[in-house]
Write a protein that holds these residues in place. Structure first.
Motif, PDB file in Angstrom:
ATOM      1  N   ARG A 177       4.737  10.648  -4.602  1.00 40.01           N
ATOM      2  CA  ARG A 177       4.462   9.831  -3.419  1.00 40.01           C
ATOM      3  C   ARG A 177       3.456   8.726  -3.703  1.00 40.01           C
ATOM      4  O   ARG A 177       2.831   8.710  -4.775  1.00 40.01           O
ATOM      5  CB  ARG A 177       3.955  10.737  -2.287  1.00 40.01           C
ATOM      6  N   LEU A 178       3.294   7.862  -2.707  1.00 41.81           N
ATOM      7  CA  LEU A 178       2.360   6.732  -2.789  1.00 41.81           C
ATOM      8  C   LEU A 178       1.336   6.846  -1.669  1.00 41.81           C
ATOM      9  O   LEU A 178       1.685   7.181  -0.536  1.00 41.81           O
ATOM     10  CB  LEU A 178       3.125   5.417  -2.612  1.00 41.81           C
ATOM     11  N   HIS A 179       0.077   6.538  -1.999  1.00 48.41           N
ATOM     12  CA  HIS A 179      -0.986   6.614  -0.991  1.00 48.41           C
ATOM     13  C   HIS A 179      -2.039   5.556  -1.293  1.00 48.41           C
ATOM     14  O   HIS A 179      -2.269   5.205  -2.449  1.00 48.41           O
ATOM     15  CB  HIS A 179      -1.622   8.011  -1.024  1.00 48.41           C
ATOM     16  N   SER A 180      -2.685   5.048  -0.232  1.00 49.05           N
ATOM     17  CA  SER A 180      -3.821   4.146  -0.430  1.00 49.05           C
ATOM     18  C   SER A 180      -4.555   3.942   0.888  1.00 49.05           C
ATOM     19  O   SER A 180      -4.205   4.530   1.906  1.00 49.05           O
ATOM     20  CB  SER A 180      -3.370   2.808  -1.011  1.00 49.05           C
ATOM     21  N   HIS A 181      -5.610   3.093   0.821  1.00 47.15           N
ATOM     22  CA  HIS A 181      -6.327   2.648   2.019  1.00 47.15           C
ATOM     23  C   HIS A 181      -5.638   1.398   2.565  1.00 47.15           C
ATOM     24  O   HIS A 181      -5.246   0.532   1.786  1.00 47.15           O
ATOM     25  CB  HIS A 181      -7.756   2.226   1.658  1.00 47.15           C
TER      26      HIS A 181
ATOM     27  N   TRP B 222       5.900  -1.034  -0.742  1.00 46.20           N
ATOM     28  CA  TRP B 222       4.945   0.030  -0.448  1.00 46.20           C
ATOM     29  C   TRP B 222       5.077   0.572   0.970  1.00 46.20           C
ATOM     30  O   TRP B 222       4.091   0.929   1.597  1.00 46.20           O
ATOM     31  CB  TRP B 222       3.511  -0.468  -0.683  1.00 46.20           C
ATOM     32  N   LEU B 223       6.286   0.622   1.523  1.00 49.27           N
ATOM     33  CA  LEU B 223       6.504   1.312   2.795  1.00 49.27           C
ATOM     34  C   LEU B 223       7.635   2.314   2.592  1.00 49.27           C
ATOM     35  O   LEU B 223       8.498   2.124   1.739  1.00 49.27           O
ATOM     36  CB  LEU B 223       6.894   0.333   3.912  1.00 49.27           C
ATOM     37  N   GLY B 224       7.626   3.368   3.403  1.00 50.06           N
ATOM     38  CA  GLY B 224       8.703   4.364   3.318  1.00 50.06           C
ATOM     39  C   GLY B 224       8.182   5.742   3.660  1.00 50.06           C
ATOM     40  O   GLY B 224       6.973   5.947   3.804  1.00 50.06           O
ATOM     41  N   SER B 225       9.098   6.685   3.761  1.00 44.93           N
ATOM     42  CA  SER B 225       8.700   8.045   4.139  1.00 44.93           C
ATOM     43  C   SER B 225       7.979   8.763   2.996  1.00 44.93           C
ATOM     44  O   SER B 225       7.483   9.870   3.179  1.00 44.93           O
ATOM     45  CB  SER B 225       9.932   8.843   4.576  1.00 44.93           C
ATOM     46  N   ASP B 226       7.924   8.133   1.817  1.00 46.83           N
ATOM     47  CA  ASP B 226       7.169   8.705   0.696  1.00 46.83           C
ATOM     48  C   ASP B 226       5.793   8.023   0.534  1.00 46.83           C
ATOM     49  O   ASP B 226       5.155   8.145  -0.508  1.00 46.83           O
ATOM     50  CB  ASP B 226       7.969   8.595  -0.611  1.00 46.83           C
ATOM     51  N   VAL B 227       5.363   7.294   1.576  1.00 48.12           N
ATOM     52  CA  VAL B 227       4.090   6.569   1.525  1.00 48.12           C
ATOM     53  C   VAL B 227       3.251   6.971   2.732  1.00 48.12           C
ATOM     54  O   VAL B 227       3.783   7.113   3.838  1.00 48.12           O
ATOM     55  CB  VAL B 227       4.317   5.034   1.596  1.00 48.12           C
ATOM     56  N   TRP B 228       1.934   7.177   2.523  1.00 53.20           N
ATOM     57  CA  TRP B 228       1.027   7.266   3.679  1.00 53.20           C
ATOM     58  C   TRP B 228      -0.267   6.537   3.359  1.00 53.20           C
ATOM     59  O   TRP B 228      -0.679   6.452   2.209  1.00 53.20           O
ATOM     60  CB  TRP B 228       0.798   8.717   4.112  1.00 53.20           C
ATOM     61  N   PHE B 229      -0.825   5.953   4.415  1.00 49.95           N
ATOM     62  CA  PHE B 229      -2.056   5.174   4.278  1.00 49.95           C
ATOM     63  C   PHE B 229      -3.185   5.798   5.093  1.00 49.95           C
ATOM     64  O   PHE B 229      -2.962   6.278   6.213  1.00 49.95           O
ATOM     65  CB  PHE B 229      -1.849   3.735   4.784  1.00 49.95           C
ATOM     66  N   ALA B 230      -4.390   5.721   4.520  1.00 50.49           N
ATOM     67  CA  ALA B 230      -5.573   6.108   5.277  1.00 50.49           C
ATOM     68  C   ALA B 230      -6.001   4.952   6.171  1.00 50.49           C
ATOM     69  O   ALA B 230      -5.882   3.783   5.785  1.00 50.49           O
ATOM     70  CB  ALA B 230      -6.714   6.460   4.329  1.00 50.49           C
TER      71      ALA B 230
END
Ligand SMILES: [Zn+2]
Length: 470
Positions: free
Chosen positions: A233-237, A265-273
């Motif tokens: 997955r992908l994650h960031s601020h 950098w968008l999708g159901s495998d991405v979440w942002f803080a």
């Protein structure tokens, strides 16, 4: 196979929303690493029975955004009352070069202990302590310490290939990595630690620290493609404050969400803080792509960033989860404090939006206000969804046995008509009678195996003394 019967609970909260947010119970059986049954159950011969009379049962919390190294940076006077950008320079960046292996390990232990004692079983740590020639492996320490306490660890491998200053002016520990070194390490960590199973104890995530500033735009695309080819997955601020919006706009000429959308950098495998500051187009983009959020209300409050528009995000289809964020911007980095703050702040935000009827509003009747059940689901099943850990987050037969058992013995919880809401509505720190993670009991009556709290306190005090000389 060994089994444990948690018997006669006053309430069982499932982690789901709506009519199934509670189950009558009053008993739960754990067999092996799974929830075997919930209902009125009879003890089996030889079975361990845990008396849960007057206790409430929750799914173990899932914390989707943290920086455990900051657990030794609480209440730093230089940054205590500053907004985000000034605080970043005053506290986390001022101290990060001082972290050696021993200090990092102490910080991780403090943070994990605090979380475990609040009933948290899964921690996603956004670790960005990496630099060229680093003499210790901070990733390995995170996995080792979580394993030692019996917690699930999702390592979000942070870092940067760009800095805003001249690289030669910086000490070694603040220098950026090359993209090859960054991606090479993500690949190494994925091969070594990443478990794809739905009840994984260890996961790895691609997580450059801040998309608009940490890397060149083309490098962000390469990160996204590499992550997807590795199946991680992908994650960031993202969009934490108005200054984040200003900087992204001046560097890239667009909003932060539009910027990440254009770099895959968008999708159901991405979440942002965070996602505190968003316009309507950004909310729609996040919702239509199923991109998730780690909502960090205490850090957003402490840094004066604002209150994320969670109810609008939820209505748009964004999966909502809760993160405590690092303890340098949240001196109560436990999940009970965080969900309590989420409940209060989202309800307060609804009040801020409300208008009197004579001005066309609905008066006090704001249908967009959050419920306590919503908040529980964000901290449990919502967290499981954004992390892709499908076997945790709800209490149902067949799910992994990740269970928090609270004894509401503090007077704070006396007089509750519905004891089930106690941990969220009253806050505080209920005595943790038991915490099970993947079927294993890791906390028993507020005590963790393998952790000497007084020794850890002395180590933390010693480390803070050293940091305060800097
Ligand atoms: Zn953060």
């Amino acid at each position: 196979m060994t089994s444990t019967l948690i018997r006669n609970a006053a309430a069982i909260v499932t982690g789901q929303r709506g009519a199934t947010s509670r189950t009558a119970g009053p008993d739960i059986r754990i067999r092996g690493n799974l929830i075997d049954a919930i209902g009125r159950l009879t003890p089996e011969p030889g079975e361990r029975v845990v008396d849960a009379t007057d206790c409430v049962v929750y799914p173990a919390w899932i914390n989707t955004h943290h920086h455990l190294f900051q657990s030794l940076l609480k209440g730093d006077a230089h940054g205590l009352d500053l907004p985000l950008t000034a605080w970043l320079a005053a506290t986390p960046y001022r101290f990060r070069a001082a972290f050696d292996e021993g200090m990092f390990r102490t910080a991780v232990r403090v943070g994990l202990l605090e979380l475990a004692l609040s009933g948290c079983g899964t921690v996603a740590d956004h670790n960005y302590l990496y630099y060229p020639g680093m003499p210790f492996d901070s990733s390995a320490i995170l996995f080792d310490e979580a394993e030692r306490m019996g917690l699930r660890m999702v390592l979000c491998r942070g870092g940067a290939t760009k800095v805003r200053q001249l690289e030669s002016e910086l000490p070694q520990a603040l220098r950026p990595e090359t993209l090859d070194a960054f991606l090479g390490d993500v690949q190494r960590l994925t091969a070594r630690y990443h478990d794809t199973s739905p009840n994984a104890m260890r996961r790895v995530v691609m997580a450059p620290t801040t998309p608009p500033y940490s890397m060149a735009p083309a490098e962000l695309v390469e990160c996204a493609r590499t992550a997807r080819s590795l199946g991680i997955r992908l994650h960031s601020h993202l969009s934490e404050t108005v200054s984040y919006q200003d900087t992204t706009h001046s560097m890239h000429g667009m909003s932060p969400v539009r910027f990440v959308a254009e770099h895959e950098w968008l999708g159901s495998d991405v979440w942002f803080a965070h996602l505190v500051k968003l316009d309507a187009e950004e909310i729609a983009l996040l919702g239509s792509t199923g991109t998730g959020i780690a909502h960090c209300p205490q850090s957003n409050g402490r840094l004066g960033s604002g209150i994320a528009p969670i109810m609008a995000l939820q209505a748009a289809g964004v999966p909502i989860s809760i993160g405590v964020d690092g303890a340098a911007s949240n001196e109560a980095a436990d999940m009970i404090s965080e969900v309590h703050a989420a409940w209060l702040m989202q309800r307060a935000a609804a009040g801020e939006r409300s208008l009197p009827t004579y001005r066309g509003g609905q008066g006090e009747d704001d249908r967009t206000a959050v419920s306590a059940d919503d908040v529980v689901s964000w901290g449990t099943s919502g967290g499981a969804k954004v992390l892709g850990l499908d076997a945790i987050g709800t209490l149902e037969p067949g799910m992994s046995a990740d269970i928090a058992l609270y004894a509401l013995e503090d007077p704070r919880y006396f007089g509750l008509h519905d004891v089930a809401v106690g941990p969220v509505a009253s806050g505080g720190r209920p005595m943790l009678k038991g915490l099970w993670v993947n079927g294993r009991q890791v906390v028993d009556s507020d005590a963790l195996n393998n952790v000497d709290v007084m020794e850890l306190r002395a180590q933390a005090r010693q480390a803070v003394r050293k940091l305060m000389t800097l």
